[in-house]
Write an enzyme that holds these catalytic residues in place. Sequence first.
Site, PDB file in Angstrom:
ATOM      1  N   GLU A  40     -74.874   8.957  33.797  1.00 42.26           N
ATOM      2  CA  GLU A  40     -74.140  10.217  33.749  1.00 42.26           C
ATOM      3  C   GLU A  40     -74.002  10.579  32.275  1.00 42.26           C
ATOM      4  O   GLU A  40     -73.298   9.894  31.537  1.00 42.26           O
ATOM      5  CB  GLU A  40     -72.762  10.062  34.392  1.00 42.26           C
ATOM      6  CG  GLU A  40     -71.865  11.282  34.238  1.00 42.26           C
ATOM      7  CD  GLU A  40     -70.418  11.003  34.617  1.00 42.26           C
ATOM      8  OE1 GLU A  40     -69.518  11.607  33.990  1.00 42.26           O
ATOM      9  OE2 GLU A  40     -70.179  10.181  35.521  1.00 42.26           O
ATOM     10  N   ARG A  44     -70.046  16.360  26.454  1.00 43.59           N
ATOM     11  CA  ARG A  44     -69.046  16.356  25.380  1.00 43.59           C
ATOM     12  C   ARG A  44     -69.673  16.617  24.018  1.00 43.59           C
ATOM     13  O   ARG A  44     -68.966  16.784  23.029  1.00 43.59           O
ATOM     14  CB  ARG A  44     -68.315  15.005  25.346  1.00 43.59           C
ATOM     15  CG  ARG A  44     -67.533  14.699  26.612  1.00 43.59           C
ATOM     16  CD  ARG A  44     -66.861  13.345  26.526  1.00 43.59           C
ATOM     17  NE  ARG A  44     -66.304  12.933  27.806  1.00 43.59           N
ATOM     18  CZ  ARG A  44     -65.736  11.760  28.030  1.00 43.59           C
ATOM     19  NH1 ARG A  44     -65.656  10.881  27.042  1.00 43.59           N
ATOM     20  NH2 ARG A  44     -65.256  11.459  29.229  1.00 43.59           N
ATOM     21  N   LYS A 127     -64.853  12.164  42.468  1.00 45.00           N
ATOM     22  CA  LYS A 127     -64.662  11.263  41.339  1.00 45.00           C
ATOM     23  C   LYS A 127     -63.155  10.994  41.220  1.00 45.00           C
ATOM     24  O   LYS A 127     -62.361  11.940  41.161  1.00 45.00           O
ATOM     25  CB  LYS A 127     -65.182  11.914  40.058  1.00 45.00           C
ATOM     26  CG  LYS A 127     -64.882  11.138  38.778  1.00 45.00           C
ATOM     27  CD  LYS A 127     -65.362  11.927  37.574  1.00 45.00           C
ATOM     28  CE  LYS A 127     -65.081  11.175  36.275  1.00 45.00           C
ATOM     29  NZ  LYS A 127     -65.585  11.886  35.091  1.00 45.00           N
TER      30      LYS A 127
END
Length: 207
Positions: A40, A44, A127
């Site tokens: 993943e 960012r 999640k």
Amino acid sequence: MDVLSSLRAARLVPVVVLDDARQADGLAAALVAGGLPVAEVTFRTSAAQDSIRAMADRGDMLVGAGTVLTPEQVDQAVAAGASYVVSPGLSRAVVERCGEHGVLALPGAVTATEIQAAVELGLTTVKFFPAGTSGGAPAIAALAAPFAGVSFVPTGGVGPKNLQDYLGIASVAAVGGSWMVPRDAVKDGDFDRVRTLTAEAVALVQG
């Protein structure tokens, strides 16, 4: 095998922050060599889209985009080759855009209200983030009772010491973690270290 089945098979998803897309291929090779062909890549940094593209183009691993906050980022992630999209929270706009693209959406949800909202959007997996400060494994076990058809991917505060606490819960599809992909090792191109940490993590998962 569909994306969710592949994540279930892996059981562990490395959460990666890449500052330089030129490190993406080396990182991917280290993960594959360590026995964990999945990642993943978080949105960012400005290198995220190019990093996803470099890893997805290899064709030997499952690559998703993390920290996706907007429909526009969904578009960018999918265009780069992401097979699934992970968000820290639940956004109807992000989930719906994932649906338009036909990619798996894994939004963050830690309360009964958030999980129920995800179910209403047609999702079966969320999640659980941040897992460590949201009750951890006991919270997931408790939430699994009223939401029998929901699977969880706990992320945040997960490490070698508590990994099995999460994996021991039947409703946990996979666990997200970053300890096998330390940001400094990736930045320095120390992929031997990443490969070793990944292999150790895989051995922990296999028990």
